[in-house]
Design a protein around this motif. Structure first.
Motif, PDB file in Angstrom:
ATOM      1  N   UNK A 123       0.849  -1.208   0.049  1.00 46.86           N
ATOM      2  CA  UNK A 123      -0.043   0.204  -0.136  1.00 46.86           C
ATOM      3  C   UNK A 123       0.875   1.092  -0.022  1.00 46.86           C
ATOM      4  N   UNK A 124       1.805   1.279   0.848  1.00 52.76           N
ATOM      5  CA  UNK A 124       2.871   2.395   0.855  1.00 52.76           C
ATOM      6  C   UNK A 124       3.647   2.462  -0.483  1.00 52.76           C
ATOM      7  N   UNK A 125       3.927   1.526  -1.288  1.00 47.50           N
ATOM      8  CA  UNK A 125       4.309   1.730  -2.585  1.00 47.50           C
ATOM      9  C   UNK A 125       3.416   2.222  -3.603  1.00 47.50           C
ATOM     10  N   UNK A 126       2.277   1.671  -3.387  1.00 45.84           N
ATOM     11  CA  UNK A 126       1.119   2.311  -4.222  1.00 45.84           C
ATOM     12  C   UNK A 126       0.941   3.584  -4.132  1.00 45.84           C
ATOM     13  N   UNK A 127       0.948   4.138  -2.917  1.00 46.13           N
ATOM     14  CA  UNK A 127       1.010   5.490  -2.470  1.00 46.13           C
ATOM     15  C   UNK A 127       2.114   6.507  -3.093  1.00 46.13           C
ATOM     16  N   UNK A 128       3.344   5.900  -3.227  1.00 45.07           N
ATOM     17  CA  UNK A 128       4.448   6.398  -3.647  1.00 45.07           C
ATOM     18  C   UNK A 128       4.412   6.792  -4.880  1.00 45.07           C
ATOM     19  N   UNK A 129       4.061   5.695  -5.662  1.00 45.67           N
ATOM     20  CA  UNK A 129       4.260   5.503  -7.120  1.00 45.67           C
ATOM     21  C   UNK A 129       2.986   6.500  -7.587  1.00 45.67           C
ATOM     22  N   UNK A 130       1.984   6.605  -6.887  1.00 41.10           N
ATOM     23  CA  UNK A 130       0.831   7.392  -7.329  1.00 41.10           C
ATOM     24  C   UNK A 130       1.327   8.904  -7.261  1.00 41.10           C
ATOM     25  N   UNK A 131       1.993   9.131  -6.192  1.00 43.80           N
ATOM     26  CA  UNK A 131       2.493  10.525  -6.012  1.00 43.80           C
ATOM     27  C   UNK A 131       3.510  10.911  -6.980  1.00 43.80           C
ATOM     28  N   UNK A 132       4.205   9.969  -7.383  1.00 47.42           N
ATOM     29  CA  UNK A 132       4.997  10.314  -8.786  1.00 47.42           C
ATOM     30  C   UNK A 132       4.590  10.496  -9.882  1.00 47.42           C
ATOM     31  N   UNK A 133       3.446   9.826  -9.914  1.00 47.97           N
ATOM     32  CA  UNK A 133       2.669   9.922 -11.376  1.00 47.97           C
ATOM     33  C   UNK A 133       2.164  11.358 -11.241  1.00 47.97           C
ATOM     34  N   UNK A 134       1.631  12.133 -10.231  1.00 47.11           N
ATOM     35  CA  UNK A 134       1.154  13.389 -10.574  1.00 47.11           C
ATOM     36  C   UNK A 134       2.209  14.246 -10.627  1.00 47.11           C
ATOM     37  N   UNK A 135       3.568  13.849 -10.517  1.00 46.37           N
ATOM     38  CA  UNK A 135       4.803  14.644 -10.833  1.00 46.37           C
ATOM     39  C   UNK A 135       5.119  14.671 -12.165  1.00 46.37           C
ATOM     40  N   UNK A 136       4.347  13.738 -12.837  1.00 47.77           N
ATOM     41  CA  UNK A 136       4.854  13.989 -14.500  1.00 47.77           C
ATOM     42  C   UNK A 136       5.191  12.488 -14.738  1.00 47.77           C
ATOM     43  N   UNK A 137       5.395  11.357 -14.262  1.00 43.88           N
ATOM     44  CA  UNK A 137       5.517   9.936 -14.598  1.00 43.88           C
ATOM     45  C   UNK A 137       4.285   9.463 -14.491  1.00 43.88           C
ATOM     46  N   UNK A 138       3.674   9.254 -15.721  1.00 40.14           N
ATOM     47  CA  UNK A 138       2.260   8.580 -15.826  1.00 40.14           C
ATOM     48  C   UNK A 138       2.289   7.235 -16.091  1.00 40.14           C
ATOM     49  N   UNK A 139       3.345   6.358 -15.632  1.00 38.85           N
ATOM     50  CA  UNK A 139       3.556   4.915 -15.866  1.00 38.85           C
ATOM     51  C   UNK A 139       2.389   4.326 -14.703  1.00 38.85           C
ATOM     52  N   UNK A 140       1.657   3.263 -15.140  1.00 38.41           N
ATOM     53  CA  UNK A 140       0.903   2.750 -14.083  1.00 38.41           C
ATOM     54  C   UNK A 140       1.598   1.429 -13.741  1.00 38.41           C
TER      55      UNK A 140
END
Length: 272
Positions: A123-140
């Motif tokens: 879950x923490x990794x999920x939140x971290x990756x989602x936060x990165x996505x909002x900063x420009x990396x739209x990879x899912x």
């Protein structure tokens, strides 16, 4: 048949009589070491206090604290603090099992600790990756642990326009074509996310496999589950899908601009 019913009734009556006898106030007071014929509130309070004090041990204190943490998990609405509280409760119950010699309790909560730790890390990794996505990396690709694999051959249709939408796709290998706008989707692209956000949950386009490939899928129900477990993820996912929508709008605007330019070119040539 009547004899069998009578035997069952007799057994049930005996069970009820025994339970009622064991629950009688007088018997409970005797088991507590009190005289039912001369009971007072002070005597009852003092006896209960003696029982509590006699059972105050380090092991029982660990069990009490562990129980507080586990009860607290029932009051929590989000998954991350729930997992943390559950791990804390399990840790105290492991200590209780070790100190009291209760092997079953020790093994049970010892096994629950790594399970909760793994889920918390996911879950923490999920939140971290989602936060990165909002900063420009739209990879899912960070959603893969929550997705299932599916393969398609050339010519297969993943879904058609106006079909009922129930899942989202992430391309891994191969190529896929969005028929309505003639756009190819290479590996690492998201498909079907708009159906999750539309009120009628219908597909807005047809996607066909044009080169054998593999995708990862996740149902909308699973996405909702992840969202309710952690609303912060829901916010980041909304931002990410909004970025995808803006990309589609920008692409369509480019197509419209090209069409307008193409229409104006013959008119210019005629004037010349």
């Amino acid at each position: 048949m009547e004899s069998s019913s009578a035997d069952f009734s007799t057994i049930l009556n005996r069970i009820l009589d025994t339970a009622a006898d064991n629950l009688r106030i007088a018997k409970i007071l005797v088991q507590m070491g009190l005289d039912p014929n001369s009971i007072t509130y002070d005597a009852l309070f003092n006896r209960l206090l003696e029982i509590v004090l006699a059972n105050i041990t380090l092991a029982n204190m660990f069990a009490l604290v562990g129980a507080v943490f586990l009860v607290a998990t029932l009051l929590m609405h989000t998954m991350v603090p729930l997992r943390v509280a559950n791990m804390a409760g399990c840790t105290f119950f492991v200590a209780f099992g070790a100190l009291s010699g209760n092997v079953a309790t020790f093994i049970l909560y010892l096994l629950l600790l790594p399970i909760n730790a793994i889920r918390l890390r996911q879950m923490l990794n999920l939140i971290k990756r989602a936060r990165i996505a909002t900063e420009g990396d739209t990879s899912l690709e960070w959603l893969k642990p929550f997705m299932t694999e599916r393969k398609y051959r050339r010519g297969d249709k993943l879904f058609k326009k106006d079909d009922a939408a129930t899942e989202m796709f992430l391309t891994v290998t191969g190529k896929f074509l969005v028929r309505e706008i003639d756009v190819e989707l290479p590996p690492g692209r998201l498909m079907g996310e708009l159906g999750f956000l539309t009120p009628n949950k219908r597909r807005t386009a047809t996607v066909e496999c044009i080169e054998d490939g593999q995708v990862m899928t996740i149902t909308y129900d699973r996405l909702l589950e992840i969202y309710f477990q952690n609303p912060q993820f829901g916010y980041y996912f909304l931002v990410l899908t909004s970025q995808r929508l803006l990309e589609n709008i920008s692409r369509l605007e480019g197509i419209i601009a090209q069409e307008k330019a193409a229409r104006q070119t013959p008119a210019t040539d005629d004037i010349a």
